[in-house]
Motif scaffolding. Sequence first.
Motif, PDB file in Angstrom:
ATOM      1  N   LEU A  27      12.961  13.236 -10.497  1.00  0.00           N
ATOM      2  CA  LEU A  27      11.888  12.971  -9.537  1.00  0.00           C
ATOM      3  C   LEU A  27      12.283  11.883  -8.555  1.00  0.00           C
ATOM      4  CD1 LEU A  27       8.592  13.027 -11.676  1.00  0.00           C
ATOM      5  CD2 LEU A  27       9.318  14.677  -9.937  1.00  0.00           C
ATOM      6  N   ILE A  28      12.834  10.780  -9.082  1.00  0.00           N
ATOM      7  CA  ILE A  28      13.227   9.670  -8.208  1.00  0.00           C
ATOM      8  C   ILE A  28      14.332  10.109  -7.248  1.00  0.00           C
ATOM      9  CG2 ILE A  28      14.316   7.392  -8.158  1.00  0.00           C
ATOM     10  CD1 ILE A  28      11.415   7.324  -8.994  1.00  0.00           C
ATOM     11  N   GLU A  29      15.320  10.846  -7.753  1.00  0.00           N
ATOM     12  CA  GLU A  29      16.413  11.299  -6.892  1.00  0.00           C
ATOM     13  C   GLU A  29      15.903  12.267  -5.828  1.00  0.00           C
ATOM     14  OE1 GLU A  29      19.465  12.801  -9.437  1.00  0.00           O
ATOM     15  OE2 GLU A  29      20.320  10.810  -9.793  1.00  0.00           O
ATOM     16  N   ALA A  30      14.942  13.121  -6.186  1.00  0.00           N
ATOM     17  CA  ALA A  30      14.365  14.028  -5.193  1.00  0.00           C
ATOM     18  C   ALA A  30      13.630  13.245  -4.114  1.00  0.00           C
ATOM     19  CB  ALA A  30      13.407  15.009  -5.880  1.00  0.00           C
ATOM     20  N   ALA A  31      12.929  12.175  -4.524  1.00  0.00           N
ATOM     21  CA  ALA A  31      12.232  11.330  -3.550  1.00  0.00           C
ATOM     22  C   ALA A  31      13.222  10.639  -2.615  1.00  0.00           C
ATOM     23  CB  ALA A  31      11.386  10.289  -4.278  1.00  0.00           C
ATOM     24  N   MET A  32      14.339  10.170  -3.171  1.00  0.00           N
ATOM     25  CA  MET A  32      15.354   9.502  -2.353  1.00  0.00           C
ATOM     26  C   MET A  32      15.964  10.474  -1.341  1.00  0.00           C
ATOM     27  SD  MET A  32      17.125   7.179  -5.333  1.00  0.00           S
ATOM     28  CE  MET A  32      18.298   6.366  -4.247  1.00  0.00           C
ATOM     29  N   ARG A  33      16.255  11.674  -1.810  1.00  0.00           N
ATOM     30  CA  ARG A  33      16.808  12.679  -0.889  1.00  0.00           C
ATOM     31  C   ARG A  33      15.792  13.035   0.188  1.00  0.00           C
ATOM     32  NH1 ARG A  33      19.381  14.609  -5.821  1.00  0.00           N
ATOM     33  NH2 ARG A  33      21.650  14.442  -5.543  1.00  0.00           N
ATOM     34  N   GLY A  34      14.520  13.082  -0.200  1.00  0.00           N
ATOM     35  CA  GLY A  34      13.480  13.375   0.773  1.00  0.00           C
ATOM     36  C   GLY A  34      13.383  12.321   1.855  1.00  0.00           C
ATOM     37  N   MET A  35      13.520  11.044   1.467  1.00  0.00           N
ATOM     38  CA  MET A  35      13.506   9.963   2.460  1.00  0.00           C
ATOM     39  C   MET A  35      14.692  10.069   3.405  1.00  0.00           C
ATOM     40  SD  MET A  35      12.234   6.475   0.531  1.00  0.00           S
ATOM     41  CE  MET A  35      13.351   6.584  -0.871  1.00  0.00           C
TER      42      MET A  35
ATOM     43  N   ASP B  64      24.549  11.163  -5.946  1.00  0.00           N
ATOM     44  CA  ASP B  64      24.104  10.890  -7.315  1.00  0.00           C
ATOM     45  C   ASP B  64      25.276  10.598  -8.240  1.00  0.00           C
ATOM     46  OD1 ASP B  64      25.211  13.330  -8.255  1.00  0.00           O
ATOM     47  OD2 ASP B  64      23.356  14.412  -7.877  1.00  0.00           O
ATOM     48  N   ASN B  65      24.957  10.316  -9.508  1.00  0.00           N
ATOM     49  CA  ASN B  65      26.001   9.890 -10.443  1.00  0.00           C
ATOM     50  C   ASN B  65      26.975  11.013 -10.790  1.00  0.00           C
ATOM     51  OD1 ASN B  65      24.258  11.427 -11.956  1.00  0.00           O
ATOM     52  ND2 ASN B  65      23.660   9.790 -13.359  1.00  0.00           N
TER      53      ASN B  65
ATOM     54  N   ASP C 100       4.225  12.688 -13.370  1.00  0.00           N
ATOM     55  CA  ASP C 100       4.795  12.381 -14.686  1.00  0.00           C
ATOM     56  C   ASP C 100       3.799  12.678 -15.807  1.00  0.00           C
ATOM     57  OD1 ASP C 100       6.917  11.209 -16.339  1.00  0.00           O
ATOM     58  OD2 ASP C 100       5.468   9.595 -16.682  1.00  0.00           O
ATOM     59  N   ARG C 101       2.529  12.401 -15.563  1.00  0.00           N
ATOM     60  CA  ARG C 101       1.527  12.547 -16.621  1.00  0.00           C
ATOM     61  C   ARG C 101       0.878  13.924 -16.661  1.00  0.00           C
ATOM     62  NH1 ARG C 101      -2.701   7.765 -16.302  1.00  0.00           N
ATOM     63  NH2 ARG C 101      -3.570   9.049 -17.982  1.00  0.00           N
ATOM     64  N   ASN C 102       0.659  14.562 -15.487  1.00  0.00           N
ATOM     65  CA  ASN C 102      -0.228  15.710 -15.437  1.00  0.00           C
ATOM     66  C   ASN C 102       0.402  17.029 -15.008  1.00  0.00           C
ATOM     67  OD1 ASN C 102      -2.470  14.103 -16.195  1.00  0.00           O
ATOM     68  ND2 ASN C 102      -2.642  13.368 -14.064  1.00  0.00           N
ATOM     69  N   TYR C 103       1.661  17.005 -14.559  1.00  0.00           N
ATOM     70  CA  TYR C 103       2.265  18.279 -14.150  1.00  0.00           C
ATOM     71  C   TYR C 103       2.339  19.219 -15.350  1.00  0.00           C
ATOM     72  CZ  TYR C 103       5.414  21.644 -12.025  1.00  0.00           C
ATOM     73  OH  TYR C 103       5.959  22.799 -11.535  1.00  0.00           O
ATOM     74  N   VAL C 104       2.257  20.530 -15.096  1.00  0.00           N
ATOM     75  CA  VAL C 104       2.113  21.523 -16.138  1.00  0.00           C
ATOM     76  C   VAL C 104       3.238  21.473 -17.169  1.00  0.00           C
ATOM     77  CG1 VAL C 104       3.268  23.310 -14.774  1.00  0.00           C
ATOM     78  CG2 VAL C 104       1.666  23.967 -16.598  1.00  0.00           C
TER      79      VAL C 104
ATOM     80  N   GLU D 244       0.816  -1.201   0.000  1.00  0.00           N
ATOM     81  CA  GLU D 244       0.000   0.000   0.000  1.00  0.00           C
ATOM     82  C   GLU D 244       0.859   1.263   0.000  1.00  0.00           C
ATOM     83  OE1 GLU D 244      -3.253   0.399  -0.414  1.00  0.00           O
ATOM     84  OE2 GLU D 244      -3.307  -1.774  -0.785  1.00  0.00           O
ATOM     85  N   LEU D 245       1.937   1.234   0.782  1.00  0.00           N
ATOM     86  CA  LEU D 245       2.836   2.388   0.812  1.00  0.00           C
ATOM     87  C   LEU D 245       3.487   2.611  -0.549  1.00  0.00           C
ATOM     88  CD1 LEU D 245       4.537   1.881   4.287  1.00  0.00           C
ATOM     89  CD2 LEU D 245       2.920   3.682   3.653  1.00  0.00           C
ATOM     90  N   MET D 246       3.947   1.539  -1.171  1.00  0.00           N
ATOM     91  CA  MET D 246       4.562   1.668  -2.480  1.00  0.00           C
ATOM     92  C   MET D 246       3.541   2.104  -3.528  1.00  0.00           C
ATOM     93  SD  MET D 246       7.697   1.289  -2.089  1.00  0.00           S
ATOM     94  CE  MET D 246       7.428   1.997  -0.456  1.00  0.00           C
ATOM     95  N   LYS D 247       2.300   1.701  -3.356  1.00  0.00           N
ATOM     96  CA  LYS D 247       1.238   2.117  -4.284  1.00  0.00           C
ATOM     97  C   LYS D 247       1.044   3.629  -4.211  1.00  0.00           C
ATOM     98  CE  LYS D 247      -3.576   1.107  -5.539  1.00  0.00           C
ATOM     99  NZ  LYS D 247      -4.058   2.496  -5.440  1.00  0.00           N
ATOM    100  N   VAL D 248       1.084   4.198  -2.991  1.00  0.00           N
ATOM    101  CA  VAL D 248       0.976   5.647  -2.835  1.00  0.00           C
ATOM    102  C   VAL D 248       2.123   6.342  -3.555  1.00  0.00           C
ATOM    103  CG1 VAL D 248       1.061   7.554  -1.192  1.00  0.00           C
ATOM    104  CG2 VAL D 248      -0.282   5.507  -0.669  1.00  0.00           C
ATOM    105  N   PHE D 249       3.318   5.785  -3.402  1.00  0.00           N
ATOM    106  CA  PHE D 249       4.496   6.384  -4.042  1.00  0.00           C
ATOM    107  C   PHE D 249       4.359   6.365  -5.565  1.00  0.00           C
ATOM    108  CE2 PHE D 249       8.632   5.951  -6.059  1.00  0.00           C
ATOM    109  CZ  PHE D 249       9.304   7.051  -5.558  1.00  0.00           C
ATOM    110  N   VAL D 250       3.998   5.203  -6.103  1.00  0.00           N
ATOM    111  CA  VAL D 250       3.904   5.059  -7.553  1.00  0.00           C
ATOM    112  C   VAL D 250       2.757   5.905  -8.106  1.00  0.00           C
ATOM    113  CG1 VAL D 250       3.505   3.438  -9.451  1.00  0.00           C
ATOM    114  CG2 VAL D 250       4.995   2.799  -7.547  1.00  0.00           C
TER     115      VAL D 250
END
Length: 492
Positions: free
Chosen positions: A60-68, A80-81, A48-52, A35-41
């Motif tokens: 996005l993924i790297e920002a999420a990792m830094r946020g965690m 990061d690389n 990914d689909r709807n942002y302006v 359920e937690l991973m479902k919220v993330f995805v």
Amino acid sequence: MTHWRRSYLAIWTVLICGGLFANTTRAATEDEYYELMKVFVDTFEQIDRNYVTQVDRRELIEAAMRGMIVKLDPYSQYIDNKEIKVFNEHVEQEFGGIGIQVNWDDRSHQLIVSMPLPGTPAYKAGVHINDRILEIDEKPVADFPNNKEMEMAVSMIKGKPGTIVKLKVLHMGSENPETFDITRATIKSPTVQGDHYDSKSDWVYMIDEKEKIAYVRLTSFGRNSSEELHDVLVKLTRDGMRGLILDLRFNPGGLLTAATSISDFFISDGVIVSTKGRNTEEHVVRARKGGTFNGFAMVVLVNRYSASASEIVSACLQDHKRAIIVGERTWGKGSVQNVIELEGGKSAIKLTTASYHRPSGKNIHRFPKATEKDEWGVMPDEGYDVKMSNQEMEEMWNTRLKRERSSLDGTAPPTKLVDKQLDAAIEAIKKQMGEGKQAGDQPADKPVDDEKKPEEKKPDGTSMIRPALRRSFVDAILEFWQLRPQQRLFFL
């Protein structure tokens, strides 16, 4: 649900439920993780689909990792690389370059060679102390963008060993520049320093030749630090050293194995440090009898920016009564990070996995709500608490930078600075020598329970701990680095 989304969610669920949290103390079901991973995805897909505007998925993924990771502690970090190469160079102390130490002079807007390291490509090519680098690969240094001069110089001079960099250099006192085609090689960045350089660009370690008192400064705990220090100690022992001042001020830490190996140089028996984590077994690192340097008085200099590995060494030598601690209370970092490679080494996370404890069992870590009255850090020995103001410390830092540059006549740069902490260290050394206290270590007052598994030895006999992950670090990012002046020295 799109195919990629289902696959992505399935992979995350398998990874998390199948292994990463297998040993968690908190009872958690597979459904909870799903359920937690479902919220993330779901969130990722909506952005990914709807942002302006279109957003880079990796960002996005790297920002999420830094946020965690930012929710954990100040010492865990996503690398990061783009950052991984610099990170590895700092730890391994090796990079592809030509072997010069340089600084940027804002007044003349020039790149100045502070010192060519002996035996390196730049040294062999004929680059001298105080040379001005005018061009790098035919690009004038004077045209480099403001405030990015050093960044460009580093990126252009460093490179793959075996490749060539072209430098146009103006020697001091000359009017005609000289051009060098220099082949890059693997350069080892030193971490062990002395008081100043002699005329051959070698460090001078004896600050009192008559009394045979030596001064050694360790800037960090890298892959080669213990080997560097060992070679210096061998030389100083042959020169009849009677007292040693080990300066760990401003040292932010580094490798745990370097800290334990260096501690092992000075004590012949007993516990050096113990580490324990939630998902790792407790490890107790003990000293070995062979290869101990003793028979001389010893002082360790620390200040409020001495952290982690510096605290392991100073706490160990204090608990074993091998050295007097002079200066001020240390930073207070008692946690160990492991670096876990991601993407086959293209990126990594540095994750806090354990805490460490000094031989006496006393706490080192300064917790968020800790006060000055609480137990943390390493305190100077009684009578040797010597505080310095921020202004005094910055003046001392600038003075040390000048002493890291070679002079043509090999003399120490003149200074008006009074280093109160160093003066107190010299006084403490002379007092020990006068009392005849030059023998080895003594047992810690309250040693921890070291009747655990016998400590594994490396091929050279030094102690090591086997981390659950790949590499163990105890380094800290300290507030002081924000105070450092713009004119810094770089190895290229």
